[in-house]
Design an enzyme around this catalytic site. Structure first.
Site, PDB file in Angstrom:
ATOM      1  N   HIS A 123       0.806  -1.055  -0.125  1.00 22.37           N
ATOM      2  CA  HIS A 123       0.133  -0.157   0.026  1.00 22.37           C
ATOM      3  C   HIS A 123       0.923   1.351  -0.040  1.00 22.37           C
ATOM      4  O   HIS A 123       0.463   2.338   0.344  1.00 22.37           O
ATOM      5  CB  HIS A 123      -0.945  -0.114   1.310  1.00 22.37           C
ATOM      6  CG  HIS A 123      -2.268  -1.149   1.329  1.00 22.37           C
ATOM      7  ND1 HIS A 123      -2.828  -1.519   2.058  1.00 22.37           N
ATOM      8  CD2 HIS A 123      -2.451  -2.007   0.229  1.00 22.37           C
ATOM      9  CE1 HIS A 123      -3.636  -2.348   1.855  1.00 22.37           C
ATOM     10  NE2 HIS A 123      -3.597  -2.725   0.457  1.00 22.37           N
ATOM     11  N   CYS A 131       2.578  13.017  -7.704  1.00 25.22           N
ATOM     12  CA  CYS A 131       1.701  14.042  -8.047  1.00 25.22           C
ATOM     13  C   CYS A 131       0.369  13.522  -8.447  1.00 25.22           C
ATOM     14  O   CYS A 131       0.572  12.386  -8.940  1.00 25.22           O
ATOM     15  CB  CYS A 131       2.134  15.141  -9.134  1.00 25.22           C
ATOM     16  SG  CYS A 131       2.282  14.612 -10.756  1.00 25.22           S
ATOM     17  N   CYS A 154       5.345  19.269 -12.882  1.00 22.60           N
ATOM     18  CA  CYS A 154       4.150  19.622 -13.846  1.00 22.60           C
ATOM     19  C   CYS A 154       3.249  20.419 -12.943  1.00 22.60           C
ATOM     20  O   CYS A 154       2.356  21.053 -13.896  1.00 22.60           O
ATOM     21  CB  CYS A 154       3.447  18.497 -14.124  1.00 22.60           C
ATOM     22  SG  CYS A 154       2.364  17.613 -12.868  1.00 22.60           S
ATOM     23  N   GLY A 191      -1.727  -8.692  13.032  1.00 18.80           N
ATOM     24  CA  GLY A 191      -2.551  -7.472  13.130  1.00 18.80           C
ATOM     25  C   GLY A 191      -3.041  -6.793  12.032  1.00 18.80           C
ATOM     26  O   GLY A 191      -2.917  -5.578  11.891  1.00 18.80           O
TER      27      GLY A 191
HETATM   28  C1  BJW Z   1      -3.286  -5.745  16.779  1.00 15.51           C
HETATM   29  C2  BJW Z   1      -2.651  -4.950  17.808  1.00 15.51           C
HETATM   30  C3  BJW Z   1      -1.571  -5.414  18.510  1.00 15.51           C
HETATM   31  C4  BJW Z   1      -4.546  -3.796  17.284  1.00 15.51           C
HETATM   32  N1  BJW Z   1      -0.867  -6.386  17.936  1.00 15.51           N
HETATM   33  N2  BJW Z   1      -2.832  -6.693  16.359  1.00 15.51           N
HETATM   34  C5  BJW Z   1     -12.959  -7.880  -3.112  1.00 15.51           C
HETATM   35  C6  BJW Z   1     -13.896  -7.937  -2.495  1.00 15.51           C
HETATM   36  C7  BJW Z   1     -14.695  -6.810  -1.665  1.00 15.51           C
HETATM   37  C8  BJW Z   1     -14.042  -5.446  -2.183  1.00 15.51           C
HETATM   38  C9  BJW Z   1     -12.982  -5.440  -2.913  1.00 15.51           C
HETATM   39  C10 BJW Z   1     -12.059  -6.748  -3.312  1.00 15.51           C
HETATM   40  N3  BJW Z   1     -11.246  -6.238  -3.948  1.00 15.51           N
HETATM   41  C11 BJW Z   1     -11.242  -4.897  -4.083  1.00 15.51           C
HETATM   42  C12 BJW Z   1     -12.065  -4.299  -3.331  1.00 15.51           C
HETATM   43  C13 BJW Z   1     -12.425  -3.017  -2.948  1.00 15.51           C
HETATM   44  C14 BJW Z   1     -11.430  -2.509  -1.858  1.00 15.51           C
HETATM   45  C15 BJW Z   1     -11.512  -3.348  -0.637  1.00 15.51           C
HETATM   46  O1  BJW Z   1     -10.927  -4.191  -0.373  1.00 15.51           O
HETATM   47  N4  BJW Z   1     -12.549  -2.944   0.196  1.00 15.51           N
HETATM   48  C16 BJW Z   1     -13.047  -3.452   1.666  1.00 15.51           C
HETATM   49  C17 BJW Z   1     -13.100  -2.380   2.352  1.00 15.51           C
HETATM   50  C18 BJW Z   1     -14.153  -4.286   0.971  1.00 15.51           C
HETATM   51  N5  BJW Z   1      -9.802  -2.697  -2.266  1.00 15.51           N
HETATM   52  C19 BJW Z   1      -9.286  -1.731  -2.896  1.00 15.51           C
HETATM   53  O2  BJW Z   1      -9.884  -0.850  -3.525  1.00 15.51           O
HETATM   54  C20 BJW Z   1      -7.975  -2.011  -3.366  1.00 15.51           C
HETATM   55  N6  BJW Z   1      -7.681  -1.890  -4.786  1.00 15.51           N
HETATM   56  C21 BJW Z   1      -8.126  -2.614  -5.723  1.00 15.51           C
HETATM   57  O3  BJW Z   1      -8.390  -3.876  -5.426  1.00 15.51           O
HETATM   58  O4  BJW Z   1      -7.836  -2.436  -6.981  1.00 15.51           O
HETATM   59  C22 BJW Z   1      -8.544  -3.209  -8.182  1.00 15.51           C
HETATM   60  C23 BJW Z   1      -9.882  -2.890  -7.907  1.00 15.51           C
HETATM   61  C24 BJW Z   1     -10.501  -1.534  -7.934  1.00 15.51           C
HETATM   62  C25 BJW Z   1     -11.791  -1.164  -7.752  1.00 15.51           C
HETATM   63  C26 BJW Z   1     -12.778  -2.114  -7.646  1.00 15.51           C
HETATM   64  C27 BJW Z   1     -12.108  -3.625  -7.702  1.00 15.51           C
HETATM   65  C28 BJW Z   1     -10.786  -3.697  -7.775  1.00 15.51           C
HETATM   66  C29 BJW Z   1      -7.024  -1.004  -2.561  1.00 15.51           C
HETATM   67  C30 BJW Z   1      -6.850  -1.124  -1.228  1.00 15.51           C
HETATM   68  C31 BJW Z   1      -5.911  -0.180  -0.743  1.00 15.51           C
HETATM   69  C32 BJW Z   1      -5.899   0.042   0.812  1.00 15.51           C
HETATM   70  N7  BJW Z   1      -5.470   1.305   1.179  1.00 15.51           N
HETATM   71  C33 BJW Z   1      -5.336   1.399   2.769  1.00 15.51           C
HETATM   72  C34 BJW Z   1      -5.002   3.069   2.899  1.00 15.51           C
HETATM   73  C35 BJW Z   1      -3.417   3.286   2.790  1.00 15.51           C
HETATM   74  C36 BJW Z   1      -3.064   4.583   2.892  1.00 15.51           C
HETATM   75  C37 BJW Z   1      -3.194   4.992   4.325  1.00 15.51           C
HETATM   76  O5  BJW Z   1      -2.797   4.170   5.053  1.00 15.51           O
HETATM   77  O6  BJW Z   1      -4.060   5.848   4.389  1.00 15.51           O
HETATM   78  O7  BJW Z   1      -4.613   0.772   3.447  1.00 15.51           O
HETATM   79  S1  BJW Z   1      -7.040   1.356   3.493  1.00 15.51           S
HETATM   80  C38 BJW Z   1      -6.326   0.744   4.923  1.00 15.51           C
HETATM   81  O8  BJW Z   1      -6.695  -0.531   5.129  1.00 15.51           O
HETATM   82  C39 BJW Z   1      -4.647   0.713   4.962  1.00 15.51           C
HETATM   83  C40 BJW Z   1      -4.582  -0.576   5.675  1.00 15.51           C
HETATM   84  O9  BJW Z   1      -3.164  -1.073   4.943  1.00 15.51           O
HETATM   85  C41 BJW Z   1      -5.431  -1.645   5.033  1.00 15.51           C
HETATM   86  C42 BJW Z   1      -5.646  -2.704   5.928  1.00 15.51           C
HETATM   87  O10 BJW Z   1      -5.958  -2.233   7.391  1.00 15.51           O
HETATM   88  P1  BJW Z   1      -5.317  -3.218   8.464  1.00 15.51           P
HETATM   89  O11 BJW Z   1      -3.731  -2.692   8.235  1.00 15.51           O
HETATM   90  O12 BJW Z   1      -5.895  -4.320   8.545  1.00 15.51           O
HETATM   91  O13 BJW Z   1      -5.859  -1.864   9.629  1.00 15.51           O
HETATM   92  P2  BJW Z   1      -6.979  -2.063  10.731  1.00 15.51           P
HETATM   93  O14 BJW Z   1      -7.047  -0.826  11.372  1.00 15.51           O
HETATM   94  O15 BJW Z   1      -8.294  -2.222   9.785  1.00 15.51           O
HETATM   95  O16 BJW Z   1      -6.878  -3.282  11.603  1.00 15.51           O
HETATM   96  C43 BJW Z   1      -5.781  -3.256  12.511  1.00 15.51           C
HETATM   97  C44 BJW Z   1      -5.888  -4.744  13.325  1.00 15.51           C
HETATM   98  O17 BJW Z   1      -4.802  -4.794  14.451  1.00 15.51           O
HETATM   99  C45 BJW Z   1      -7.116  -4.953  13.945  1.00 15.51           C
HETATM  100  O18 BJW Z   1      -7.653  -6.399  13.634  1.00 15.51           O
HETATM  101  C46 BJW Z   1      -6.952  -4.802  15.500  1.00 15.51           C
HETATM  102  O19 BJW Z   1      -7.479  -6.151  16.403  1.00 15.51           O
HETATM  103  C47 BJW Z   1      -5.353  -5.339  15.427  1.00 15.51           C
HETATM  104  N8  BJW Z   1      -4.444  -5.103  16.476  1.00 15.51           N
HETATM  105  N9  BJW Z   1      -3.543  -3.894  18.122  1.00 15.51           N
HETATM  106  C48 BJW Z   1      -1.603  -7.155  16.960  1.00 15.51           C
HETATM  107  N10 BJW Z   1      -1.032  -4.818  19.450  1.00 15.51           N
END
Ligand code: BJW
Length: 249
Positions: A123, A131, A154, A191
């Site tokens: 990510h 840009c 640009c 995590g």
């Molecule tokens: C602990 C702890 C401790 C706490 N120890 N643990 C298939 C099905 C459905 C939807 C889609 C699909 N394919 C694509 C999609 C659409 C979409 C998507 O997935 N949507 C879902 C919400 C349903 N995906 C996309 O759009 C992706 N692109 C794509 O697939 O392109 C092709 C396409 C486009 C359009 C349509 C279809 C296909 C792109 C996804 C990009 C995600 N980007 C982000 C932002 C990055 C920049 C930023 O940080 O601002 O990435 S979103 C956000 O979520 C970020 C993270 O990397 C990502 C995952 O989150 P993460 O890391 O799991 O964090 P949390 O907060 O959710 O969870 C934390 C966890 O830690 C919890 O479980 C806690 O319990 C735990 N925890 N303390 C261990 N001490």
């Protein structure tokens, strides 16, 4: 506390004989470094915003200043953070097994800072910019009062070099991650809320290939029911304890 974890003997034996391990990390692994997780990040001024609504190209088009300022605030938090025992345990694990592929959804660079090599960043990186119009990469932000600053090449608006919802992941990173997931003996999901695709599909590829699936998280996720081993607790405690148990066996 970490000495109190008891791991199944089968898991330790599998770890000791594994040829290839894939690890997918999410924001939870950096929580103990003081970096808020993605979905729990909103405090103070940002409490009224939904992160899922800010991390989109549409949000940036609507209000680039708001989105830039949100990332500037998060960059500050990342700047102050250092790797924790969970990040360091993964560096150690890589030294104990023939092949370890570390795949992260995190944009904070803490795995690399801890010393992990060849980290696959799905990510992007919050400390970098590009840009909006052409994706020109900008290593050093220009001196400017404009918010967001403008691209030196640009003149279009700069944005963080991260992957927003609806955008494609870097193709090479994704291909490498899929291949590592399909060919590993053990897959760790650490995590992550396992909600965001395509990253959330990686453990399923591993399962299809009969890998052992291990989840490390204090909370259940949609992946929990598929996991062979669920290690419930903070990764900064569980991962070091796991390494210790491996070394003692
Ligand atoms: C602990 C702890 C401790 C706490 N120890 N643990 C298939 C099905 C459905 C939807 C889609 C699909 N394919 C694509 C999609 C659409 C979409 C998507 O997935 N949507 C879902 C919400 C349903 N995906 C996309 O759009 C992706 N692109 C794509 O697939 O392109 C092709 C396409 C486009 C359009 C349509 C279809 C296909 C792109 C996804 C990009 C995600 N980007 C982000 C932002 C990055 C920049 C930023 O940080 O601002 O990435 S979103 C956000 O979520 C970020 C993270 O990397 C990502 C995952 O989150 P993460 O890391 O799991 O964090 P949390 O907060 O959710 O969870 C934390 C966890 O830690 C919890 O479980 C806690 O319990 C735990 N925890 N303390 C261990 N001490």
């Amino acid at each position: 506390m970490s000495d109190n974890f008891r791991f199944p003997g089968m898991l330790i034996q599998k770890l000791k004989t594994a040829q290839s391990i894939a690890v997918l990390t999410g924001a939870g692994i950096s929580a103990e470094s003081g970096v808020p997780t993605f979905r729990e990040a909103q405090t103070g001024l940002w409490a009224k915003y939904d992160p899922q609504e800010l991390a989109t190209p549409q949000a940036f088009q609507r209000n680039p200043k708001l989105v830039w300022e949100w990332y500037a605030w998060r960059r500050e938090l990342v700047n102050r953070a250092t790797p924790n025992l969970g990040h360091l345990a993964l560096v150690e694990l890589a030294n104990l097994v023939p092949q370890l592929t570390l795949i992260t959804q995190n944009v904070d660079g803490l795995h690399q800072q801890a010393g992990s090599k060849n980290v696959i960043c799905l990510h992007g990186n919050i400390m970098e910019s590009k840009c909006y119009a052409h994706g020109h990469f900008v290593a050093q932000l220009p001196e400017s009062d404009a918010v967001p600053p403008k691209c030196p090449t640009c003149g279009s608006l700069l944005r963080p070099n991260v992957v927003w919802f609806g955008e494609n992941l870097p193709a090479h990173a994704l291909t490498t991650a899929v291949h590592a997931s399909q060919s590993c003996d053990i897959f760790f999901s650490v995590g992550t809320s396992a909600l965001v695709h395509p990253a959330a599909s990686l453990p399923l590829y591993a399962l299809e290939n009969q890998a052992l699936l291990v989840e490390v998280n204090p909370q259940p996720t949609p992946l929990t029911r598929w996991a062979d081993e669920v290690l419930t607790g903070p990764s900064g405690e569980i991962l070091p304890a796991l390494i210790k148990a491996m070394q003692a066996a």
